[in-house]
Motif scaffolding. Structure first.
Motif, mmCIF file in Angstrom:
data_model
loop_
_atom_site.group_PDB
_atom_site.id
_atom_site.type_symbol
_atom_site.label_atom_id
_atom_site.label_comp_id
_atom_site.label_asym_id
_atom_site.label_seq_id
_atom_site.Cartn_x
_atom_site.Cartn_y
_atom_site.Cartn_z
ATOM 1 N N UNK A 251 17.431 -91.093 13.509
ATOM 2 C CA UNK A 251 16.267 -90.771 12.673
ATOM 3 C C UNK A 251 15.100 -91.713 12.981
ATOM 4 N N UNK A 252 15.410 -92.986 13.138
ATOM 5 C CA UNK A 252 14.365 -93.957 13.478
ATOM 6 C C UNK A 252 13.744 -93.632 14.840
ATOM 7 N N UNK A 253 14.586 -93.342 15.817
ATOM 8 C CA UNK A 253 14.071 -93.034 17.153
ATOM 9 C C UNK A 253 13.172 -91.805 17.114
ATOM 10 N N UNK A 254 13.584 -90.797 16.355
ATOM 11 C CA UNK A 254 12.774 -89.578 16.240
ATOM 12 C C UNK A 254 11.430 -89.887 15.579
ATOM 13 N N UNK A 255 11.452 -90.661 14.510
ATOM 14 C CA UNK A 255 10.212 -91.008 13.804
ATOM 15 C C UNK A 255 9.292 -91.819 14.713
ATOM 16 N N UNK A 256 9.831 -92.801 15.412
ATOM 17 C CA UNK A 256 9.010 -93.605 16.321
ATOM 18 C C UNK A 256 8.402 -92.716 17.396
ATOM 19 N N UNK A 257 9.204 -91.824 17.964
ATOM 20 C CA UNK A 257 8.723 -90.900 18.995
ATOM 21 C C UNK A 257 7.569 -90.053 18.454
ATOM 22 N N UNK A 258 7.757 -89.495 17.268
ATOM 23 C CA UNK A 258 6.722 -88.631 16.685
ATOM 24 C C UNK A 258 5.459 -89.418 16.357
ATOM 25 N N UNK A 259 5.603 -90.636 15.850
ATOM 26 C CA UNK A 259 4.430 -91.458 15.553
ATOM 27 C C UNK A 259 3.708 -91.878 16.828
ATOM 28 N N UNK B 119 5.805 -101.318 11.979
ATOM 29 C CA UNK B 119 6.905 -101.109 11.047
ATOM 30 C C UNK B 119 6.417 -100.504 9.736
ATOM 31 N N UNK B 120 5.185 -100.827 9.333
ATOM 32 C CA UNK B 120 4.665 -100.250 8.083
ATOM 33 C C UNK B 120 4.490 -98.733 8.213
ATOM 34 N N UNK B 121 4.188 -98.241 9.422
ATOM 35 C CA UNK B 121 4.072 -96.796 9.642
ATOM 36 C C UNK B 121 5.430 -96.112 9.471
ATOM 37 N N UNK B 122 6.467 -96.752 9.989
ATOM 38 C CA UNK B 122 7.824 -96.209 9.872
ATOM 39 C C UNK B 122 8.258 -96.233 8.410
ATOM 40 N N UNK B 123 8.009 -97.353 7.740
ATOM 41 C CA UNK B 123 8.382 -97.489 6.325
ATOM 42 C C UNK B 123 7.700 -96.413 5.485
ATOM 43 N N UNK B 124 6.441 -96.189 5.736
ATOM 44 C CA UNK B 124 5.694 -95.176 4.979
ATOM 45 C C UNK B 124 6.259 -93.781 5.238
ATOM 46 N N UNK B 125 6.553 -93.473 6.496
ATOM 47 C CA UNK B 125 7.083 -92.153 6.859
ATOM 48 C C UNK B 125 8.450 -91.909 6.249
ATOM 49 N N UNK B 126 9.320 -92.912 6.307
ATOM 50 C CA UNK B 126 10.680 -92.768 5.786
ATOM 51 C C UNK B 126 10.785 -93.096 4.290
ATOM 52 N N UNK B 127 9.677 -93.585 3.723
ATOM 53 C CA UNK B 127 9.638 -93.962 2.303
ATOM 54 C C UNK B 127 10.698 -95.017 1.972
ATOM 55 N N UNK B 128 10.691 -96.073 2.792
ATOM 56 C CA UNK B 128 11.610 -97.194 2.602
ATOM 57 C C UNK B 128 10.831 -98.499 2.745
ATOM 58 N N UNK B 129 11.490 -99.624 2.512
ATOM 59 C CA UNK B 129 10.812 -100.916 2.587
ATOM 60 C C UNK B 129 10.642 -101.377 4.039
ATOM 61 N N UNK B 130 9.647 -102.219 4.240
ATOM 62 C CA UNK B 130 9.446 -102.794 5.571
ATOM 63 C C UNK B 130 10.628 -103.665 5.977
ATOM 64 N N UNK B 131 11.283 -104.278 4.999
ATOM 65 C CA UNK B 131 12.463 -105.113 5.298
ATOM 66 C C UNK B 131 13.589 -104.256 5.887
#
Length: 104
Positions: A6-14, A23-35
């Motif tokens: 899922x992370x790889x797909x999100x990074x690819x799409x972004x 990382x803040x872009x991924x966190x926002x997309x997945x609706x999770x914390x930056x940590x």
């Protein structure tokens, strides 16, 4: 591996929108914390699926890009089939199944 995919797909799409992902872009997309993102990025880096430096952008390696493209391909093919079968939620169903199917 499902979470990693899922992370790889999100990074690819972004990365289609801009070079390198924060990382803040991924966190926002997945609706999770930056940590949580930082923890997974460390695992993906150890697996040589992404490359990054502290406090900089995240990039897919060739290996990570290949896996992301395979996941997206499977998702698209499953979604097409689900639509043909009349599933109203074809996109959601494809997302659930993309990890279970091989490329064949």
């Amino acid at each position: 591996m499902e979470g990693k995919e899922d992370y790889l797909r999100i990074i690819y799409e972004l990365m289609r929108e801009k070079e390198g992902v924060k990382s803040k872009d991924i966190a926002k997309t997945l609706k999770i914390t930056k940590a949580s993102v930082s923890e997974m990025i460390k695992k993906l880096t150890d697996l040589k699926l992404v490359k990054t430096k502290p406090y900089s952008k995240i990039f897919l390696t060739e290996k990570g890009k290949k896996i992301a493209e395979e996941i997206i391909y499977k998702h698209e093919e499953i979604e097409k089939l689900a639509k043909k079968l009349g599933y109203d939620e074809a996109h959601k169903e494809a997302h659930k199944l993309e990890h279970a199917f091989s490329l064949e």
